[in-house]
Scaffold this motif. Structure first.
Motif, short mmCIF file in Angstrom:
data_model
loop_
_atom_site.label_atom_id
_atom_site.label_comp_id
_atom_site.label_asym_id
_atom_site.label_seq_id
_atom_site.Cartn_x
_atom_site.Cartn_y
_atom_site.Cartn_z
N GLU A 23 18.12 110.53 92.74
CA GLU A 23 18.90 109.95 93.83
C GLU A 23 18.16 108.67 94.22
OE1 GLU A 23 20.63 111.31 98.20
OE2 GLU A 23 19.36 112.69 97.09
N ALA A 24 18.83 107.53 94.20
CA ALA A 24 18.12 106.26 94.46
C ALA A 24 19.03 105.30 95.21
CB ALA A 24 17.69 105.64 93.14
N TYR A 25 18.44 104.57 96.14
CA TYR A 25 19.18 103.59 96.94
C TYR A 25 18.34 102.33 97.09
CZ TYR A 25 21.54 107.90 98.25
OH TYR A 25 22.20 109.10 98.20
N VAL A 26 19.02 101.19 97.26
CA VAL A 26 18.28 99.96 97.60
C VAL A 26 18.48 99.68 99.09
CG1 VAL A 26 18.52 98.92 95.31
CG2 VAL A 26 20.25 98.45 97.05
N PHE A 27 17.49 99.05 99.69
CA PHE A 27 17.65 98.61 101.08
C PHE A 27 16.86 97.34 101.32
CE2 PHE A 27 17.64 98.34 105.62
CZ PHE A 27 18.86 98.92 105.99
N LYS A 28 17.58 96.30 101.79
CA LYS A 28 16.95 95.00 102.08
C LYS A 28 16.30 95.03 103.46
CE LYS A 28 18.59 90.29 103.03
NZ LYS A 28 17.84 89.31 102.26
N ALA A 29 15.02 94.76 103.51
CA ALA A 29 14.34 94.65 104.81
C ALA A 29 13.05 93.86 104.60
CB ALA A 29 14.01 96.03 105.37
N SER A 83 14.23 89.74 98.84
CA SER A 83 15.12 88.70 98.32
C SER A 83 15.69 88.98 96.94
CB SER A 83 14.39 87.34 98.32
OG SER A 83 13.13 87.48 97.73
N SER A 84 15.04 89.84 96.14
CA SER A 84 15.48 90.04 94.75
C SER A 84 16.48 91.19 94.64
CB SER A 84 14.27 90.30 93.85
OG SER A 84 13.30 89.31 94.03
N GLU A 85 17.67 90.97 95.19
CA GLU A 85 18.66 92.07 95.25
C GLU A 85 19.07 92.56 93.86
OE1 GLU A 85 22.26 91.32 97.46
OE2 GLU A 85 23.05 93.28 96.90
N GLN A 86 19.35 91.60 92.96
CA GLN A 86 19.80 91.98 91.62
C GLN A 86 18.76 92.85 90.92
OE1 GLN A 86 22.81 91.78 90.72
NE2 GLN A 86 22.28 92.81 88.79
N LYS A 87 17.50 92.43 91.04
CA LYS A 87 16.42 93.18 90.38
C LYS A 87 16.27 94.58 91.02
CE LYS A 87 13.89 89.63 88.14
NZ LYS A 87 13.75 88.27 88.64
N ALA A 88 16.42 94.63 92.35
CA ALA A 88 16.34 95.93 93.03
C ALA A 88 17.46 96.85 92.52
CB ALA A 88 16.42 95.73 94.54
N ARG A 89 18.64 96.27 92.32
CA ARG A 89 19.77 97.08 91.83
C ARG A 89 19.53 97.58 90.41
NH1 ARG A 89 23.59 97.83 95.17
NH2 ARG A 89 23.71 96.50 97.00
N GLU A 90 18.85 96.76 89.60
CA GLU A 90 18.52 97.20 88.23
C GLU A 90 17.54 98.39 88.28
OE1 GLU A 90 17.10 93.71 86.14
OE2 GLU A 90 19.00 92.69 86.62
N ALA A 120 9.96 97.06 96.06
CA ALA A 120 10.15 97.78 94.79
C ALA A 120 11.16 97.10 93.87
CB ALA A 120 10.57 99.22 95.08
N SER A 121 11.46 95.83 94.14
CA SER A 121 12.41 95.11 93.27
C SER A 121 11.77 94.63 91.98
CB SER A 121 13.02 93.92 94.03
OG SER A 121 12.00 93.14 94.62
N THR A 122 10.46 94.37 92.01
CA THR A 122 9.77 93.87 90.81
C THR A 122 8.36 94.49 90.72
OG1 THR A 122 8.82 91.97 92.00
CG2 THR A 122 10.95 91.60 90.91
N GLY A 123 7.69 94.22 89.62
CA GLY A 123 6.26 94.52 89.48
C GLY A 123 5.87 95.97 89.72
N ILE A 124 4.75 96.13 90.44
CA ILE A 124 4.16 97.46 90.65
C ILE A 124 5.12 98.37 91.42
CG2 ILE A 124 2.28 98.67 91.86
CD1 ILE A 124 0.53 96.11 91.24
N GLY A 125 5.80 97.83 92.42
CA GLY A 125 6.73 98.63 93.22
C GLY A 125 7.89 99.14 92.38
N ALA A 126 8.44 98.27 91.52
CA ALA A 126 9.56 98.67 90.66
C ALA A 126 9.08 99.76 89.69
CB ALA A 126 10.08 97.46 89.89
#
Ligand SMILES: NC(=O)c1ccc[n+]([C@@H]2O[C@H](COP(=O)([O-])OP(=O)(O)OC[C@H]3O[C@@H](n4cnc5c(N)ncnc54)[C@H](OP(=O)(O)O)[C@@H]3O)[C@@H](O)[C@H]2O)c1
Length: 255
Positions: A58-64, A40-47, A15-21
């Motif tokens: 309520e929203a959180y990022v998680f790298k996996a 890998s796109s942490e900055q984009k996920a944070r945006e 969900a960091s870019t594209g359709i998921g975001a």
């Protein structure tokens, strides 16, 4: 404002870019709490997380990495400690890593595409089930992002990717059969040509030119147009849509 996903807890992979975001944002707008998975796109996920929070979610990022079961298990532990359960899973992460024809491919090439696009859906779903089964909601939903490639066999050099997406389409129906008893609907979305970073990575070339020739609407779609359909399928407005595929492709030209 439409708040059809109010109170729902959702995991969106990739969900960091594209359709998921775009899906994470659409869900947030409709009142859902979202876990924005990325690799890998942490900055984009944070945006994406920031935008979702600005919408009141309520929203959180998680790298996996969705091909790595140990990392998926950590993701599930995180969701358990933040939400306690899940109502909606969107298996969206995927992609075409490199274009190769069968003659210039090898087993490793094949496996990388099957792992990323098909095995990931199995692994994330299997590991999400305990959380989905704990949902107090009267219905739970899994939306799998397949592709028009499952139907067409894919564009140039995409045989492994297309085969994996065909597997996602079939797996969707198999999952629906097993999970209906647990009040889990399972549906696949089949995007056509959608303008996202996918095509930069896959070196598609002239996406709009291709769409002009291939799509009845004579244009490529946007991530938001796919996200709208995913949000609808995840909502109770789609309560009788199950074990099927919804094409979001502007009308693919076969003739
Ligand atoms: N765009 C199209 O025309 C089109 C058409 C049909 C189907 N699709 C499907 O739609 C889905 C989304 O693609 P998109 O077009 O939105 O492309 P995208 O912008 O490249 O998005 C791909 C997403 O998947 C994530 N991802 C990739 N490998 C991952 C891994 N191993 N673990 C976790 N996350 C991973 C990426 O995260 P990081 O960047 O953080 O790694 C990114 O968030 C894919 O399944 C794709 O096959 C796209």
């Amino acid at each position: 404002m439409n708040r059809e996903l109010n109170g729902k807890k959702a995991l969106i992979t990739g969900a960091s870019t594209g359709i998921g975001a775009a899906t994470a944002i659409a869900f947030a707008r409709e009142g859902a709490s979202v876990i924005i998975n990325y690799r890998s796109s942490e900055q984009k996920a944070r945006e994406v997380m920031k935008k979702a929070r600005e919408l009141g979610a309520e929203a959180y990022v998680f790298k996996a990495d969705v091909t790595n079961e140990a990392e998926i298990a950590d993701l599930m532990k995180f969701i358990e400690s933040t939400f306690g359960y899940l109502d909606v899973l969107v298996n969206n992460a995927g992609g075409l890593l490199e274009r190769r024809e069968i003659t210039s491919s090898d087993l490793e090439y094949w496996r990388r595409h099957i792992d990323l696009n098909l095995t990931s859906v199995y692994l994330v779903t299997k590991n999400s089930l305990p959380l989905l089964l704990r949902s107090p909601s009267k219905e739970r939903v899994i939306v799998n992002v397949s592709s028009i490639a499952a139907f067409t066999g894919g564009g140039r050099g995409a045989f492994a990717y297309a085969s994996a997406k065909g597997g996602v389409k079939t797996l969707t129906r198999a999952m629906a059969k097993e999970l209906a008893q647990h009040r889990i609907r399972v549906v696949a979305v089949m995007p056509g040509l959608i303008v996202t970073p996918f095509h930069e990575k896959a070196k598609t070339g002239d996406v709009e030119g291709w769409a002009e020739k291939q799509v009845l609407l004579k244009r490529a779609g946007s991530a938001e147009e796919v996200a709208e359909v995913i949000a609808f399928l995840a909502s109770e407005r789609a309560s009788y849509v199950n074990s099927t595929e919804i094409y979001v492709d502007g009308g693919w030209m076969y003739g």
